[in-house]
Scaffold this motif. Sequence first.
Motif, PDB file in Angstrom:
ATOM      1  N   SER A  41       0.767  -1.280   0.211  1.00  0.00           N
ATOM      2  CA  SER A  41      -0.160  -0.038  -0.005  1.00  0.00           C
ATOM      3  C   SER A  41       0.921   1.240  -0.092  1.00  0.00           C
ATOM      4  O   SER A  41       0.525   2.295  -0.650  1.00  0.00           O
ATOM      5  CB  SER A  41      -1.005   0.024   1.276  1.00  0.00           C
ATOM      6  OG  SER A  41      -1.770  -1.046   1.380  1.00  0.00           O
ATOM      7  N   THR A  64      -4.807  -3.649   4.938  1.00  0.00           N
ATOM      8  CA  THR A  64      -5.537  -3.585   3.788  1.00  0.00           C
ATOM      9  C   THR A  64      -6.853  -4.873   3.779  1.00  0.00           C
ATOM     10  O   THR A  64      -6.355  -5.979   3.887  1.00  0.00           O
ATOM     11  CB  THR A  64      -4.709  -3.739   2.508  1.00  0.00           C
ATOM     12  OG1 THR A  64      -3.923  -2.811   2.430  1.00  0.00           O
ATOM     13  CG2 THR A  64      -5.490  -3.349   1.384  1.00  0.00           C
ATOM     14  N   ASP A  98      -4.088  -2.518  -5.430  1.00  0.00           N
ATOM     15  CA  ASP A  98      -3.379  -2.872  -4.309  1.00  0.00           C
ATOM     16  C   ASP A  98      -4.422  -3.943  -3.656  1.00  0.00           C
ATOM     17  O   ASP A  98      -5.539  -4.012  -3.733  1.00  0.00           O
ATOM     18  CB  ASP A  98      -3.503  -1.686  -3.344  1.00  0.00           C
ATOM     19  CG  ASP A  98      -2.843  -2.016  -1.993  1.00  0.00           C
ATOM     20  OD1 ASP A  98      -1.866  -2.960  -2.061  1.00  0.00           O
ATOM     21  OD2 ASP A  98      -2.920  -1.246  -1.135  1.00  0.00           O
TER      22      ASP A  98
END
Length: 299
Positions: free
Chosen positions: A20, A41, A61
């Motif tokens: 990220s 995430t 991502d």
Amino acid sequence: MSSFKSGFIAIIGRPNVGKSSLLNSLLNTKVAITSPKPETTRSRILGVLNKTDQYQLVFVDTPGINEQFNLLDQKINEVTISSLEGNDLIYYVVDQAYHKKDEAIINLFKRLDTPIYLIVNKIDLLKGKQGIDKIILSFLDKFPFEAVIPVSAKDKTYLNRLIEITVNLLEDDGVMFFPDDYLTNQSDALMISELIREKILNLTEKEVPYATTVIIETLDYNEEFKTYDVNASIIVERDSQKKILIGKNGEKIKQIGTEARKDINQVLETRVHLDLFVKTKKDWRNNPVKLKSYGIGEY
Ligand SMILES: Nc1nc2c(ncn2[C@@H]2O[C@H](COP(=O)(O)OP(=O)(O)O)[C@@H](O)[C@H]2O)c(=O)[nH]1
Ligand SMILES: [Mg+2]
């Protein structure tokens, strides 16, 4: 024939390697939250880098593959696995020499015909070329990587080079997948809830950050004052976690709110009025209906 290049580039790797951070640095702005803890995430985040008439790079991502303790972990892993398909290129991000835990992901690569770059991140922490070489060498006989690029997401070292060789790999005649001012698939509401969760990740310990999710209950834009009015719920699993999040005399929740507000102001370029409420929902991480209503596991 136009020489406009475009493509989808998935950012894959074990938790905490800096996926990220790399996305944010490539875009020069914060679209994904980061923290030293795994499982930061939870969803698939798109970030689009545009250069008019030259290229459009759509970075994806992903959460990374985590150990599975509950349904939430399983859903998060499914997001990563499903993100492997349909890309023009994959960045496999590492921050240390080959480890058995890389094996499962690399085996998944063998089933794809997508080119894969090995990205050695955090070179600012390595002492000289030897440290970098050691990591690179440990991966070379594991997979036929298309290229190997050492970078530092933190210091933005060699990122221009990475962009250059990424653009070179893509075919001409690329299409615009998104309008050229499009930055991310994350709505303002999602961005706000993520920035609140980032503060919780940074300001609490042990199981609390993992047992927490943040829901935006209402979001109103005040035209007159040019501010967002936000009501957010912080969901935890147990009353003991609720107590920790609120803190003595409400100090912890106040700190979370203050720091989140500062970041939201900066990232969304707007002032925000933030009301936070902490609620207990027993065992939400294993409750499929709750997970769905919190938007987790969608891709
Ligand atoms: N020193 C250093 N730290 C980094 C770098 N990139 C990421 N980090 C740190 O590594 C941790 C994990 O980063 P994050 O982007 O959340 O990793 P992810 O789980 O792979 O998305 C955070 O504490 C980052 O600040 C880097 O290039 N150098
Ligand atoms: Mg991440």
